[in-house]
Design an enzyme around this catalytic site. Structure first.
Site, short mmCIF file in Angstrom:
data_model
loop_
_atom_site.label_atom_id
_atom_site.label_comp_id
_atom_site.label_asym_id
_atom_site.label_seq_id
_atom_site.Cartn_x
_atom_site.Cartn_y
_atom_site.Cartn_z
N ARG A 61 0.72 -1.06 -0.16
CA ARG A 61 0.04 0.08 0.04
C ARG A 61 0.68 1.23 0.10
NH1 ARG A 61 -1.80 0.56 4.35
NH2 ARG A 61 -1.01 -1.18 5.54
N LYS A 201 -8.79 -2.14 1.32
CA LYS A 201 -8.65 -1.16 2.51
C LYS A 201 -9.35 0.00 2.28
CE LYS A 201 -5.89 -3.17 5.91
NZ LYS A 201 -5.72 -4.66 5.65
N HIS A 220 -9.50 -3.34 12.91
CA HIS A 220 -8.74 -4.20 12.10
C HIS A 220 -8.27 -5.39 12.58
CE1 HIS A 220 -4.47 -3.97 9.91
NE2 HIS A 220 -5.32 -4.51 8.89
N SER A 238 -0.08 -5.09 10.17
CA SER A 238 0.34 -6.24 8.94
C SER A 238 1.48 -6.95 9.72
CB SER A 238 0.65 -5.03 7.79
OG SER A 238 0.81 -6.09 6.77
N LYS A 242 -2.79 -12.18 11.90
CA LYS A 242 -4.31 -11.96 11.80
C LYS A 242 -4.75 -12.94 11.04
CE LYS A 242 -4.80 -7.79 10.33
NZ LYS A 242 -3.54 -7.47 10.24
N THR A 243 -4.31 -13.01 9.85
CA THR A 243 -4.57 -14.24 8.90
C THR A 243 -4.30 -15.62 9.22
OG1 THR A 243 -4.64 -12.62 7.17
CG2 THR A 243 -4.57 -14.69 6.29
N ASP A 257 -9.57 -9.84 8.51
CA ASP A 257 -9.00 -8.69 8.38
C ASP A 257 -9.84 -7.59 9.06
OD1 ASP A 257 -6.44 -7.23 7.79
OD2 ASP A 257 -7.56 -6.29 5.92
N ARG A 322 1.24 -12.39 -1.79
CA ARG A 322 -0.10 -12.72 -1.57
C ARG A 322 -0.91 -13.61 -2.11
NH1 ARG A 322 -2.20 -9.15 3.30
NH2 ARG A 322 -0.34 -7.61 3.42
N1 LIG Z 1 4.29 -17.08 15.79
C1 LIG Z 1 3.87 -16.74 14.77
N2 LIG Z 1 2.48 -16.50 14.66
C2 LIG Z 1 1.80 -15.86 13.44
N3 LIG Z 1 2.50 -15.77 12.23
C3 LIG Z 1 3.95 -16.02 12.20
C4 LIG Z 1 4.48 -16.52 13.37
N4 LIG Z 1 5.80 -17.11 13.14
C5 LIG Z 1 6.06 -16.67 11.87
N5 LIG Z 1 4.82 -16.09 11.26
C6 LIG Z 1 4.51 -15.55 9.72
O1 LIG Z 1 4.23 -14.21 9.68
C7 LIG Z 1 3.27 -13.85 9.11
C8 LIG Z 1 1.96 -13.44 9.48
O2 LIG Z 1 1.02 -12.96 8.62
P1 LIG Z 1 -0.33 -12.69 8.44
O3 LIG Z 1 -0.96 -13.59 9.22
O4 LIG Z 1 -0.59 -12.55 7.07
O5 LIG Z 1 -0.33 -11.14 9.27
P2 LIG Z 1 -1.61 -10.26 9.06
O6 LIG Z 1 -2.91 -10.79 8.53
O7 LIG Z 1 -1.70 -9.78 10.38
O8 LIG Z 1 -1.09 -9.18 8.15
C9 LIG Z 1 2.92 -15.19 8.21
O9 LIG Z 1 3.80 -15.17 6.76
C10 LIG Z 1 3.22 -16.05 8.94
O10 LIG Z 1 3.72 -17.34 8.17
C1 LIG Z 2 -4.13 -6.12 3.11
C2 LIG Z 2 -3.16 -5.83 4.17
O1 LIG Z 2 -3.47 -6.08 5.27
P1 LIG Z 2 -2.69 -7.00 6.12
O2 LIG Z 2 -1.17 -7.12 5.98
O3 LIG Z 2 -3.06 -6.63 7.62
O4 LIG Z 2 -3.25 -8.61 5.79
C3 LIG Z 2 -2.27 -4.54 3.47
O5 LIG Z 2 -1.64 -4.15 4.63
O6 LIG Z 2 -2.11 -4.41 2.63
MN LIG Z 3 -3.99 -10.27 7.07
#
Ligand SMILES: Nc1ncnc2c1ncn2[C@@H]1O[C@H](COP(=O)(O)OP(=O)(O)O)[C@@H](O)[C@H]1O
Ligand SMILES: C=C(OP(=O)(O)O)C(=O)O
Ligand SMILES: [Mn+2]
Length: 536
Positions: A61, A201, A220, A238, A242-243, A257, A322
């Protein structure tokens, strides 16, 4: 103008200013969008049937290029310290020039919905230049029933033209990239970036503006619900998890999200997920991995080998690779996007300083302190020799998407936590055994085990100790988890280095919180780190 696909004839693009467009494809399905994307050279088919596109210069972003129109409606509502104003005149000119830019082009339209709770839903029309963007947003938002499309009436229109380069002189923007939000009229203009996440977003930003006025808390966060109806939300910036952590085979996924919390409980804003795929492993994240190996998923900036198989270890285009897929690609995902009032709130942080414990229980005041602080840390990742992480404080765990003052969101959340007796935990998914460069990332398995214990209520029963720096309550031992990792200081070889790092982090928290001191009561101010130690 040629048109294809089911849509409301009364609001064709020609009626909203797109007079010279060559063709418009409304509400195409995934198969048709695959064909259009590939035929136009926008994207490629992967070996397993996903659709893969790259985004060039912008692989994330562009928060510094985001603007909100300042008019008599928004003037007193927006937190202008955090949102860049754009004049209505500049917006109108940008809008007019983007409409003209679309002349002769083939456009794609998806009529979708943001908000699974019918009482708070935002019908959203997304007009895109790229067929693959049309598939992305179709995957991400809620798809209305086909029979309602002929009478669809949007309250938000997003116009997404990556090939339009904005002129800062002409529109008062910053670069040739612009995300301009007219909250009064429900129009978002996106230009000069192909990163698909801007579209989703933008919907979030608009809902974050509209919902607090109706007493609904926008968040969020990801969310899931256990078999007993015990819902949990996971706030986090980010990369904090979360995901990853919301996809849990033992619980029903609500969303990854963006959610609202209203009178009936929580509801997803979206109908799909947008997961990070860098170093994605089938073992650690089987549900998310599986979505990348099938028809319908969009892979963004993932590198493919000569057989068109994705290489998730290749970060040559970006660390921020992604995949985007509809909710039902995750087994055990909710069909409604709705869940009861949450029983548990998890605040995720990826503390690259290695100071915070992997889990801690928060009092309501501590929860408010950490919600307003919105701490996580970024690691350089790709830059060689950089061992020093960078702290990020992004209030409400999502400052770039919050048009209103954080106190508005904070007060709403505080009221809801109190009314529903919600338990709050802070979870560090970041570093253990040392800061970034020395220690290692918290094992996903350990984080999951701690979350399972917290969500089942088991953690509330174990012995807790007060963290000497932050004052929150940390479990001493948890079944199935290596006791050593629960006390971060004990994981560091060099204890003096830990204390020095902790002191540094505390002073950053305190400096950051200064701007909120006058907006909170004494209880929240006393939840600041360091205070407990000094008082004892
Ligand atoms: N202990 C952990 N808990 C959660 N994610 C982890 C951990 N260790 C490594 N990761 C990695 O960190 C990243 C977390 O990203 P994501 O779940 O997409 O975050 P968000 O959705 O909050 O942006 C993923 O690539 C995941 O594989
Ligand atoms: C989609 C997004 O959210 P997040 O990384 O929290 O998954 C982003 O930051 O572009
Ligand atoms: Mn996410």
């Amino acid at each position: 103008m040629e048109t294809f696909g089911v849509h409301n004839q009364a609001i064709e693009l020609a009626t909203i200013g797109f007079s010279d467009v060559r063709s418009v494809r409304y509400n195409l399905s995934a198969a048709l969008l695959y064909e259009e994307s590939i035929r136009r050279g926008e994207a490629e088919l992967t070996a397993q049937g996903a659709l893969r596109a790259t985004t060039g210069q912008h692989t994330g972003r562009s928060p510094r290029d985001k603007f909100v129109v300042r008019d008599e409606n928004t003037d007193g509502q927006i937190w202008w310290d955090n949102n860049k104003p754009m004049s209505p005149e500049h917006f109108a000119l940008l809008h007019k020039d983007m409409l003209a830019h679309a002349a002769g082009k083939d456009l794609f339209v998806q009529d979708l919905v943001g908000g699974a709770d019918a009482g708070h839903a935002l019908p959203t029309r997304v007009v895109t230049e790229f067929a693959w963007h049309s598939l992305f947003i179709r995957n991400l938002l809620i798809r209305p029933k086909a029979e309602t499309l002929a009478s669809f009436a949007p309250k938000l229109t997003i116009i997404d033209l990556p090939s339009f380069k904005a002129d800062p002189e002409r529109y008062g923007c910053r670069t040739e990239t612009v995300i301009a939000c007219d909250l009064t009229n429900g129009i978002v203009l996106i230009a000069g970036t192909s990163y698909a996440g801007e579209m989703k977003k933008s919907v979030f930003t608009v809902l974050n503006y509209l919902l607090p006025a109706k007493g609904v808390m926008p968040m969020h966060c990801s969310a899931n619900v256990g078999p007993a109806g015990d819902a949990a939300v996971f706030f986090g910036l980010s990369g904090t998890g979360k995901t990853t952590l919301s996809a849990d085979p033992a619980r029903t996924l609500i969303g990854d999200d963006e959610h609202g919390w209203g009178e009936n409980g929580i509801f997803n804003f979206e109908g799909g997920c947008y997961a990070k795929t860098i170093r994605l492993s089938a073992e650690a994240e089987p549900e998310i991995y599986a979505t990348t190996q099938r028809f319908g998923t969009v892979l963004e900036n993932v590198v493919l080998n000569e057989n068109r198989e994705p290489d998730f270890d290749d970060a040559s285009l970006t660390e921020n690779t992604r995949c985007a897929y509809p909710m039902d690609f995750i087994p055990n995902a909710s069909e409604t996007g709705l869940a009861p009032h949450p029983k548990t709130i998890i605040m995720l942080t990826a503390d690259a300083f290695g100071v915070m414990p992997p889990i801690a229980k928060l009092t309501p005041d501590q929860a408010m302190y950490h919600f307003l602080s919105g701490y996580t840390a970024k690691v350089a990742g790709t830059e060689k020799g950089v061992t020093e992480p960078e702290a990020t404080f992004s209030t409400c765990f999502g400052a770039p998407f919050m048009p209103r003052h954080p106190a508005e969101y904070g007060n709403l959340l505080k009221e809801l936590i109190g009314r529903h007796g919600v338990e709050c935990w802070l979870v560090n998914t970041g570093w253990t055994g040392g800061a970034y460069g020395i220690g290692k990332r918290m094992p996903i398995k350990a984080t999951r085990a701690l979350l399972t214990a917290a969500l089942s209520g088991e953690l509330a029963k174990v012995e807790l100790r007060a963290d000497p720096n932050f004052g929150f309550a940390v479990p001493v031992a948890v079944e199935g988890v290596d006791t050593g990792i629960l006390d971060p200081r004990s994981t560091w070889a060099d204890k003096q280095a830990y204390d020095a790092q902790a002191e540094k982090l505390i002073s950053m928290f305190i400096a950051n919180f200064a701007k909120f001191e006058n907006h909170v009561d004494g209880g929240v101010r006393d939840a600041a780190p360091g205070i407990k130690v000094a008082a004892e």
